[in-house]
Design a protein around this motif. Sequence first.
Motif, PDB file in Angstrom:
ATOM      1  N   LEU B  21      15.473   9.686  12.398  1.00  0.00           N
ATOM      2  CA  LEU B  21      14.870  10.269  11.194  1.00  0.00           C
ATOM      3  C   LEU B  21      13.632   9.485  10.785  1.00  0.00           C
ATOM      4  CD1 LEU B  21      15.366  12.301   8.692  1.00  0.00           C
ATOM      5  CD2 LEU B  21      16.107  10.229   7.541  1.00  0.00           C
ATOM      6  N   VAL B  22      13.769   8.141  10.776  1.00  0.00           N
ATOM      7  CA  VAL B  22      12.629   7.300  10.398  1.00  0.00           C
ATOM      8  C   VAL B  22      11.489   7.491  11.388  1.00  0.00           C
ATOM      9  CG1 VAL B  22      11.894   4.966   9.887  1.00  0.00           C
ATOM     10  CG2 VAL B  22      14.215   5.637   9.402  1.00  0.00           C
ATOM     11  N   ALA B  23      11.842   7.493  12.695  1.00  0.00           N
ATOM     12  CA  ALA B  23      10.815   7.638  13.721  1.00  0.00           C
ATOM     13  C   ALA B  23      10.113   8.984  13.592  1.00  0.00           C
ATOM     14  CB  ALA B  23      11.461   7.502  15.098  1.00  0.00           C
ATOM     15  N   LEU B  25       9.827  10.971  10.910  1.00  0.00           N
ATOM     16  CA  LEU B  25       8.974  11.044   9.720  1.00  0.00           C
ATOM     17  C   LEU B  25       7.697  10.230   9.924  1.00  0.00           C
ATOM     18  CD1 LEU B  25      11.491  10.874   6.754  1.00  0.00           C
ATOM     19  CD2 LEU B  25       9.991  12.748   7.356  1.00  0.00           C
ATOM     20  N   SER B  26       7.845   9.038  10.567  1.00  0.00           N
ATOM     21  CA  SER B  26       6.671   8.206  10.812  1.00  0.00           C
ATOM     22  C   SER B  26       5.698   8.923  11.733  1.00  0.00           C
ATOM     23  CB  SER B  26       7.094   6.877  11.439  1.00  0.00           C
ATOM     24  OG  SER B  26       7.989   6.211  10.601  1.00  0.00           O
ATOM     25  N   LEU B  28       5.451  12.150  12.258  1.00  0.00           N
ATOM     26  CA  LEU B  28       4.882  13.282  11.535  1.00  0.00           C
ATOM     27  C   LEU B  28       3.731  12.803  10.655  1.00  0.00           C
ATOM     28  CD1 LEU B  28       5.380  16.322  11.067  1.00  0.00           C
ATOM     29  CD2 LEU B  28       6.687  15.696   9.061  1.00  0.00           C
ATOM     30  N   GLY B  29       3.983  11.699   9.946  1.00  0.00           N
ATOM     31  CA  GLY B  29       2.953  11.148   9.088  1.00  0.00           C
ATOM     32  C   GLY B  29       1.724  10.745   9.901  1.00  0.00           C
ATOM     33  N   VAL B  32      -0.338  13.891  10.910  1.00  0.00           N
ATOM     34  CA  VAL B  32      -1.057  14.727   9.949  1.00  0.00           C
ATOM     35  C   VAL B  32      -1.936  13.963   8.969  1.00  0.00           C
ATOM     36  CG1 VAL B  32       0.670  16.548  10.048  1.00  0.00           C
ATOM     37  CG2 VAL B  32       0.856  14.768   8.311  1.00  0.00           C
ATOM     38  N   ARG B  33      -1.742  12.643   8.868  1.00  0.00           N
ATOM     39  CA  ARG B  33      -2.479  11.962   7.802  1.00  0.00           C
ATOM     40  C   ARG B  33      -3.914  11.651   8.253  1.00  0.00           C
ATOM     41  NH1 ARG B  33       1.369   7.264   8.662  1.00  0.00           N
ATOM     42  NH2 ARG B  33       0.518   6.273  10.508  1.00  0.00           N
ATOM     43  N   PRO B  34      -4.809  11.566   7.289  1.00  0.00           N
ATOM     44  CA  PRO B  34      -6.177  11.201   7.616  1.00  0.00           C
ATOM     45  C   PRO B  34      -6.281   9.709   7.880  1.00  0.00           C
ATOM     46  CG  PRO B  34      -5.959  11.423   5.270  1.00  0.00           C
ATOM     47  CD  PRO B  34      -4.621  11.774   5.855  1.00  0.00           C
ATOM     48  N   SER B  35      -7.309   9.289   8.597  1.00  0.00           N
ATOM     49  CA  SER B  35      -7.516   7.864   8.808  1.00  0.00           C
ATOM     50  C   SER B  35      -8.995   7.556   8.652  1.00  0.00           C
ATOM     51  CB  SER B  35      -7.022   7.473  10.207  1.00  0.00           C
ATOM     52  OG  SER B  35      -7.315   6.115  10.428  1.00  0.00           O
ATOM     53  N   ARG B  36      -9.366   6.992   7.545  1.00  0.00           N
ATOM     54  CA  ARG B  36     -10.758   6.601   7.307  1.00  0.00           C
ATOM     55  C   ARG B  36     -10.778   5.135   6.925  1.00  0.00           C
ATOM     56  NH1 ARG B  36      -9.900  11.149   4.451  1.00  0.00           N
ATOM     57  NH2 ARG B  36     -10.512  13.068   5.536  1.00  0.00           N
ATOM     58  N   PRO B  37     -10.636   4.279   7.914  1.00  0.00           N
ATOM     59  CA  PRO B  37     -10.532   2.846   7.603  1.00  0.00           C
ATOM     60  C   PRO B  37     -11.841   2.296   7.061  1.00  0.00           C
ATOM     61  CG  PRO B  37     -10.666   3.189   9.974  1.00  0.00           C
ATOM     62  CD  PRO B  37     -10.597   4.543   9.362  1.00  0.00           C
ATOM     63  N   LYS B  41     -10.291  -1.322   2.262  1.00  0.00           N
ATOM     64  CA  LYS B  41      -8.914  -0.823   2.238  1.00  0.00           C
ATOM     65  C   LYS B  41      -7.927  -1.787   2.871  1.00  0.00           C
ATOM     66  CE  LYS B  41      -9.845   4.134   2.264  1.00  0.00           C
ATOM     67  NZ  LYS B  41      -9.966   5.296   3.153  1.00  0.00           N
ATOM     68  N   SER B  42      -8.409  -2.615   3.807  1.00  0.00           N
ATOM     69  CA  SER B  42      -7.445  -3.468   4.513  1.00  0.00           C
ATOM     70  C   SER B  42      -7.364  -4.865   3.917  1.00  0.00           C
ATOM     71  CB  SER B  42      -7.818  -3.546   5.988  1.00  0.00           C
ATOM     72  OG  SER B  42      -9.118  -4.023   6.126  1.00  0.00           O
TER      73      SER B  42
END
Lengths: 406, 121
Positions: B21-23, B25-26, B28-29, B32-37, B41-42
């Motif tokens: 379940l954790v794997a 969801l991770s 999936l995230g 679909v999530r954006p990545s604009r480093p 932010k870091s």
Amino acid sequence: MTGDPLFADGFDWVVLAILVAKAVIGFTIVVVGVIFMIWFERKVVADMQNRIGPNRAGRWGLGQTLADGIKLIFKEDLKPDRADKPVFRLAPYLSVVPAFLTFTIVPIGGVFTGGNDGGVELFGRRTWMQVADPPVGVLFLLAMSSIAVYGIMLAGWSSGSKYPLLGSVRATAQMVSYEAALGLSVVAVVLLSGSLSTHDIVAAQAGSIFDWNVIATAAVPFVVFCVAATAELNRPPFDLVEAEQELVGGFHTEYSSIRFGMFYLAEFMNTITMSAIIVTLFLGGPAGPVLFGPPLIWGTLWFTLKLLVFLFIFVWLRATLPRYRYDQLMDLGWKRLIPLSLGWLLVIGAISIGRDAGWNRPLTLVGAFSLGVISWAALIGAMRVAKLRRGGDEFGELSTATERVG
Amino acid sequence: MAEFLRAYLTVAVFAGAAGLLVALLSTLGWAVRPSRPSRQKSIAYESGVDPAGTDFGQSQVRYYIFALLFVLFDVEAVYIFPWALRLEGYGVFGLVEMGVFIVILALGLVYAWRKGVLRWV
């Protein structure tokens, strides 16, 4: 002392199918339960604080948890560049998996009265109404709550940031302290039931309400267990781990997106499983009167009702009590709960031995209690004398403390 | 497979499902999530100001003392659980024996208390 009859004779595909079915059902219960628990907590806290609470997503805001989850999945995932990346990724697993596993040992129903052993027929095989019944159930519970400490510790440490680090060392010290009290208060239950298996513990409480461990152990281990469980869950009033005013978000300050969602999930899952464990160990699990119809349904119904009461109490505590100070927290754990549960253990042991040996019952009770009171008084007296010898008064500790820090 | 181990098979299946379940969801995230480093932010969060000091801070010794004490009481639990299971078999002898054991351990706690280790400074 037999264990789940499912595994008694042979192992074939039917057994495997039942096993997987049980795991799937248990899994569904926990996940659905957690979704409703988050909604329930927000709604009840809102009511207690004279707010409306979530009411936009679905009817009565019931879809709020799902909406939050979807939002978290779509959020950008930030990792601090100083973080220890592999450990940072591993920590949510270590938090969620033990939270799930604790639920496996909870019997969610079954008939234990009238010569029944709590088994149900499933595809012609008998099995217990719990996901698994390891012979060392109670130790399994303690082991899982120990592993949960790793999740929090590693999450805070691997973030490479100050607030999470402080939050996680706090959490570790707190959980480790209260785990001692938690374990010692369960011993009284084990002593009366004569077994570590949760199924046997529930079976031993099946008779009348006076067989329930909360009454049979005279409530003290129950109270200690509840306090220690609240601290173990890091819930208010013991939520120093995530004290917003001091530590921002505590150990998960640097977590974002669904990784943060995992910790959130684990926290509420732990609340549910810990309430279920309290009901199982002290309140007879599915024990309760059968009013009409099949007794099997009533068992599960009573279990659910008792569980809801505890879930409500946890929310209630959060809404009403202010947070403890750290030294108060440690004092309560080490100087009150642990000596109390150790002493109580001996009292319970003396009473149960006395019953077996046929001693005079009132005499045993009075003897055991007075012995307990005398040793408590001796302990307090010794501490008092020691403090006086050091020349400190009520505030003496404080002045030495500031000297030490300075 | 021994019956003893079979009881844990369900636990293993359950653990696998939870990990999955954790794997899931991770993943999936991650999908679909954006990545604009960006540099900002870091940076580690320190209430909005630039972080001070080195990466991994040091925490105080007092936390470590509670860990030591915990070991004492956890080892104690190892002895108490089997005793509680078999108390009826041991009778008065078992009770006295455990009384002595607990008193000795309580002395350890009193010693720590007296030394001021339990005092949060």
